[in-house]
Design an enzyme around this catalytic site. Structure first.
Site, mmCIF file in Angstrom:
data_model
loop_
_atom_site.group_PDB
_atom_site.id
_atom_site.type_symbol
_atom_site.label_atom_id
_atom_site.label_comp_id
_atom_site.label_asym_id
_atom_site.label_seq_id
_atom_site.Cartn_x
_atom_site.Cartn_y
_atom_site.Cartn_z
ATOM 1 N N LYS A 260 2.019 2.270 -5.050
ATOM 2 C CA LYS A 260 2.643 1.724 -6.256
ATOM 3 C C LYS A 260 1.840 2.039 -7.506
ATOM 4 C CE LYS A 260 3.005 -2.532 -4.659
ATOM 5 N NZ LYS A 260 2.797 -2.375 -3.211
ATOM 6 N N GLY B 53 -3.911 -4.891 -4.782
ATOM 7 C CA GLY B 53 -4.268 -4.232 -6.029
ATOM 8 C C GLY B 53 -3.670 -2.864 -6.203
ATOM 9 N N HIS B 54 -3.840 -2.341 -7.397
ATOM 10 C CA HIS B 54 -3.412 -0.989 -7.746
ATOM 11 C C HIS B 54 -4.639 -0.184 -8.167
ATOM 12 C CE1 HIS B 54 0.616 -2.335 -7.525
ATOM 13 N NE2 HIS B 54 0.680 -2.910 -8.711
ATOM 14 N N ASP C 206 0.827 -1.216 0.000
ATOM 15 C CA ASP C 206 0.000 0.000 0.000
ATOM 16 C C ASP C 206 0.858 1.261 0.000
ATOM 17 O OD1 ASP C 206 -2.455 -1.560 0.287
ATOM 18 O OD2 ASP C 206 -1.825 -1.874 2.358
ATOM 19 N N GLN D 119 1.886 -6.236 -2.991
ATOM 20 C CA GLN D 119 2.229 -6.184 -1.568
ATOM 21 C C GLN D 119 3.588 -5.529 -1.351
ATOM 22 O OE1 GLN D 119 1.564 -9.990 -2.241
ATOM 23 N NE2 GLN D 119 -0.462 -10.173 -1.399
#
Length: 482
Positions: free
Chosen positions: A67, A91-92, A64, A275
């Site tokens: 990214k 996720g992104h 988190d 991650q």
């Protein structure tokens, strides 16, 4: 094949490197492409006088770290984007031309035209989640096809029984609870290393599935009996896989060979981690970790390329620290005003789960450790603007453990829980850093903070992010250019 003239080499920006190669008598193939002439130098490709790199992006904290924005910016320059570990548990969030895309399993390249996205063998794939994510993107005008997405034939699958098992382990009263997303990631990896997993390629040979399902259920039904749950019928698993196979098989490929060929063509490859390094199964805060290796070396193992395919490792980290779920967090401030302020300003909620993140001061000890375990060449420091307005900012520089000071995070679970931060206090700044796009626009004290972080972690900052907008980025070093 032709030897490059000494004059042409000296006229380039990397004349030192190329001159050294020429002195060794190396010959270089020349390739004329639409994007410009490319020349190969000692296994690396030259484009317009600049050595091109393949880049790995990893989180250098607990994930988190922001990214999404950095990967979005890098994916615009890449030809290929590769996911190499994890599943749909991280996720992104990408914002492109005002549209927001939330990706959990698919590589970020899928939302950009002309990019090839690849899911490597190191990823565990829930085929239904894959179909659902592709369908959601289609609603937003992004069509994912076998021409834009390829999936490793040897990637393991996540099945409904994996999700059920993880949910059981994560029940509120369970002694096995560690705060996972309950999406079946851990049990799927367990089956992989237990040599009983159903893999992507198995969907292409349905008659052979029966024996593999029996082998899988010999393990899982024993667990279910122990928990007092009804056994799963083999036909139920077969029917699920047989129904889903034709929807996902067109994306299957021999990814290691595909990527090797693209690399030899001089394509820029971006390896996209999920991650963070502190959730690595070996090097993280065990057992409060994910079930895969998240460090940079996994980019090679999880895609089928050799380690010499990696040229630059970019570590993403926030200007403070956050973590989701349970586990040690030495600089945690969630129970006081500092943590709440950081969480509110930074909108600290998980992309996939929506869970509130625990927030605290920057921990230089942890980032220095991940710089070493990942071989990070440069940092992308994000969310500097969240620290605007603080009178003073603390940075953890050491830990106090059992009456002595240490400069690393111990590996033991109990020792990690006892580690107390030793802080260095740095003056804050009142002027805004938000939306700054050059060093000249930053307050002097903010620059001092960034430079002090570089000193403490032993790694330069390559990019500095000052807002969620991709344009609000200060670039010191382009990772794709060696």
């Amino acid at each position: 094949m032709g030897k490059i003239s000494l004059l042409s080499l000296l006229s380039g920006s990397i004349w030192g490197t190329t001159l050294a190669c020429l002195a060794e008598g190396i010959l270089y193939p020349k390739v004329d492409l639409a994007g410009g002439t490319r020349l190969q130098v000692s296994g690396r490709w030259l484009r317009e006088g600049i050595l091109m790199a393949n880049v790995v992006v990893v989180g250098s904290q607990w994930g988190d770290e922001g990214k999404g924005k950095i990967v979005d910016w890098l994916s615009e320059q890449a030809d290929i984007v590769v996911r190499f570990q994890g599943g749909h548990n991280a996720g992104h969030t990408l914002v492109i031309d005002g549209a927001t895309y939330k990706l959990s399993l698919l590589p970020s390249g899928v939302v950009r035209e002309g990019k090839l996205s690849v899911i490597g063998n190191g990823v565990v794939i829930d085929p239904q989640a894959l179909i659902d994510e592709i369908a959601q993107l289609k609603k937003q005008g992004i069509v994912v096809t076998p021409e834009t997405l390829r999936i490793a034939e040897n990637a393991p699958l996540i099945l409904p029984l994996h999700r059920e098992l993880e949910a059981l382990r994560e029940a509120d009263d369970a002694a096995t609870r560690i705060g996972t997303t309950k999406r079946g990631i851990g049990p799927a990896y367990e089956d992989k290393v237990g040599r009983r997993a159903i893999r992507f390629m198995d969907l292409a040979d349905l008659p052979a599935l029966h024996g593999k399902i029996d082998r899988l259920l010999a393990h899982h039904n024993a667990l279910r009996r122990g928990h007092g749950l009804p056994e799963i019928r083999a036909q139920t698993v077969y029917d699920h896989l047989a129904a889903i196979a034709p929807k996902v098989l067109p994306f299957m490929d021999t990814v290691w060979s595909l990527l090797d060929g693209k690399r030899r063509e001089g394509k820029r490859i971006l390896f996209e981690g999920a991650q963070g390094a502190l959730l690595d199964i070996d090097h993280g805060t065990y057992p409060y970790v994910t079930s895969s290796n998240t460090v940079a070396a996994q980019a090679a193992t999880g895609s089928g390329l050799g380690p010499n395919a990696i040229d630059y490792v970019l570590g993403i980290c926030k200007a403070y620290t956050t973590r989701v779920g349970l586990g040690p967090f030495p600089t945690d401030q969630m129970d006081n005003a500092i943590g709440k302020t950081l969480g509110e300003r930074g909108n600290e909620f998980g992309t996939v789960t929506g869970r509130a993140r625990r927030c605290g001061w920057f921990d230089a000890v942890l980032v220095r450790q991940t710089v070493l375990t990942c071989g990070i060449d440069g940092l992308a420091l994000t969310k500097l603007d969240i620290l605007d307005g603080f009178d003073e900012i603390k940075v953890c520089v050491r830990y106090r453990l059992d009456g002595r000071e240490v400069d690393y995070l111990p590996a033991g679970e109990q020792a990690q829980a006892r580690a107390e931060p030793v802080y260095e206090t740095i003056d804050g700044w009142k002027e805004p850093t938000a939306r700054a796009r050059s060093w000249a626009q930053l307050p002097a004290q903010a620059i001092k903070y960034v430079r002090r972080i570089e000193e403490l972690v032993g790694c330069p900052v390559a990019l500095l992010s000052t807002s969620p907008e991709r344009e609000d980025t200060i670039l010191m070093k382009n990772p794709f250019e060696l």
